[in-house]
Design an enzyme around this catalytic site. Structure first.
Site, PDB file in Angstrom:
ATOM      1  CG  HIS A 106      -1.542   1.382   1.428  1.00  0.00           C
ATOM      2  ND1 HIS A 106      -2.693   1.778   0.760  1.00  0.00           N
ATOM      3  CD2 HIS A 106      -1.136   2.453   2.158  1.00  0.00           C
ATOM      4  CE1 HIS A 106      -2.970   3.047   1.095  1.00  0.00           C
ATOM      5  NE2 HIS A 106      -2.045   3.469   1.934  1.00  0.00           N
TER       6      HIS A 106
ATOM      7  CG  HIS B 279       0.981   6.670  -0.023  1.00  0.00           C
ATOM      8  ND1 HIS B 279       0.146   7.760   0.036  1.00  0.00           N
ATOM      9  CD2 HIS B 279       0.433   5.739   0.796  1.00  0.00           C
ATOM     10  CE1 HIS B 279      -0.868   7.507   0.851  1.00  0.00           C
ATOM     11  NE2 HIS B 279      -0.726   6.276   1.319  1.00  0.00           N
TER      12      HIS B 279
ATOM     13  CD  GLU C 133      -4.147   6.732   2.146  1.00  0.00           C
ATOM     14  OE1 GLU C 133      -3.244   6.786   2.985  1.00  0.00           O
ATOM     15  OE2 GLU C 133      -4.123   5.915   1.195  1.00  0.00           O
TER      16      GLU C 133
ATOM     17  CB  SER D 118      -2.525  -0.057  -2.837  1.00  0.00           C
ATOM     18  OG  SER D 118      -3.443   0.543  -1.924  1.00  0.00           O
TER      19      SER D 118
HETATM   20  N1  HBI Z   1       1.076   6.575   9.774  1.00  0.00           N
HETATM   21  N2  HBI Z   1       2.681   5.220   8.789  1.00  0.00           N
HETATM   22  C1  HBI Z   1       1.581   5.991   8.672  1.00  0.00           C
HETATM   23  N3  HBI Z   1       0.995   6.143   7.470  1.00  0.00           N
HETATM   24  C2  HBI Z   1      -0.115   6.908   7.318  1.00  0.00           C
HETATM   25  O1  HBI Z   1      -0.645   7.054   6.191  1.00  0.00           O
HETATM   26  C3  HBI Z   1      -0.661   7.547   8.450  1.00  0.00           C
HETATM   27  C4  HBI Z   1      -0.032   7.361   9.684  1.00  0.00           C
HETATM   28  N4  HBI Z   1      -0.539   7.941  10.780  1.00  0.00           N
HETATM   29  C5  HBI Z   1      -1.705   8.814  10.748  1.00  0.00           C
HETATM   30  C6  HBI Z   1      -2.288   8.924   9.395  1.00  0.00           C
HETATM   31  N5  HBI Z   1      -1.772   8.319   8.329  1.00  0.00           N
HETATM   32  C7  HBI Z   1      -3.543   9.730   9.159  1.00  0.00           C
HETATM   33  O2  HBI Z   1      -4.304   9.849  10.330  1.00  0.00           O
HETATM   34  C8  HBI Z   1      -3.187  11.112   8.618  1.00  0.00           C
HETATM   35  O3  HBI Z   1      -4.357  11.775   8.260  1.00  0.00           O
HETATM   36  C9  HBI Z   1      -2.472  11.914   9.617  1.00  0.00           C
HETATM   37 FE    FE Z   2      -1.878   5.413   2.809  1.00  0.00          FE
END
Ligand code: HBI
Ligand code: FE
Length: 289
Positions: free
Chosen positions: A137, A142, A183, A202
């Site tokens: 993913h 990303h 996303e 993904s």
């Molecule tokens: N942590 N590793 C990781 N990847 C993410 O996409 C991610 C996260 N923590 C919080 C988050 N996404 C979402 O809550 C964002 O909107 C901040």
């Molecule tokens: Fe993501």
């Protein structure tokens, strides 16, 4: 593996899968690429080939071109090698993490042009769906758009908003902006709508659903509308927002969000399955209330 004290914007609070026991203060860990088995590399290729077959028809052209430049088909990518390519293209680097991070840690990495990529791959019985983001993913979904200068600049500007949002009750608004526009975002191209969101591209099912299905609403991007709209993390989205260009998203994020947070305080949240007066509608879903 210990479950980390991770606040991930309301995501499930069951213990997280990754190994958080040996991480640095910024939650980074060694990728451990040399420990990846041949079976896992083969599973990566299966996922990669399955999704790549869908991209010409459903994905934004910028996504497809960037993915090809990453040359990541043969097996789970080596993050340091990908970071060299990425750094030349947009100044970004990848950091390996055990999984979901607390919002503030996550935003700090984005603000510093470091994209956190989970260092484990889903199991063979999770090919179609898993709750937490895995390396497929995060990398396949990303990393390609991090090669695109405008989108990469948007993500850095987005991360820079994190600390301010935390101090002004804007975290949930910012989480919605990420959810809908990083996303699950669509973009309008000369030949129709295309998917660019990591959560869609993904996922085999959602890549097709987000373009083909008459179920969801597809609404023109509007920053306030997105910040007010709730989302669900356990099913296909009921509303997708459509960009005219990545620059539109960058421009929207260049503005001061504080007056917005204050204004939205007084307005009710919006359900994900309803069309609102004033929406720029591309398609009204069959279930539109
Ligand atoms: N942590 N590793 C990781 N990847 C993410 O996409 C991610 C996260 N923590 C919080 C988050 N996404 C979402 O809550 C964002 O909107 C901040
Ligand atoms: Fe993501």
């Amino acid at each position: 593996n210990s479950s980390a004290p991770v606040d991930t914007a309301g995501k499930s609070d069951t213990p997280l899968r990754g190994d958080y026991s040996a991480m640095a203060a910024d939650y980074t860990v060694p990728q451990g690429w040399e420990k990846i088995t041949a079976e896992e590399h083969a599973r990566w290729r299966t996922l990669y080939d399955r999704q790549s077959a869908l991209l010409p028809r459903y994905a934004a052209p910028e996504f497809l071109r960037s993915l090809e430049r990453l040359d990541a088909r043969d097996g789970v990518p080596h993050f340091d090698r990908a970071s060299e390519l990425l750094h030349q293209a947009t100044g970004w680097a990848l950091v390996a993490v055990p999984g979901l991070l607390p919002n503030d840690v996550f935003f700090r990495h984005l603000a510093a042009k470091r994209f956190p990529v989970t260092n484990w791959l889903r199991d063979a019985d999770e090919m179609d769906y898993l709750v937490e983001p895995d390396v497929f993913h995060d990398f396949f979904g990303h990393v390609p758009l991090l090669m695109h200068p405008v989108f990469a600049d948007y993500l850095q500007a987005y991360g820079a908003k994190g600390a301010e949002a935390a101090a002004h009750g804007g975290l949930e608004r910012l989480a919605r902006l990420y959810w809908y526009m990083v996303e699950f975002g669509l973009i309008n191209t000369g030949s129709g709508l295309r998917a660019y969101g990591a959560g869609m591209l993904s996922s085999r099912g959602e890549t097709q659903y987000c373009i083909e299905s008459p179920e969801p609403n597809r609404v023109g991007f509007d920053l306030e509308r997105v910040m007010r709209t709730r989302y669900r993390i356990d099913d296909y989205q009921e509303t997708y927002f459509v960009l005219d260009s990545f620059d539109q998203l960058f421009q929207a994020t260049a503005q001061d969000f504080l007056p917005l947070y204050a204004k939205l305080e007084g307005l009710p949240d919006l359900p994900a399955n309803q069309v609102q007066a004033g929406d720029r509608l591309f398609t009204a879903g069959r279930r539109a209330a």
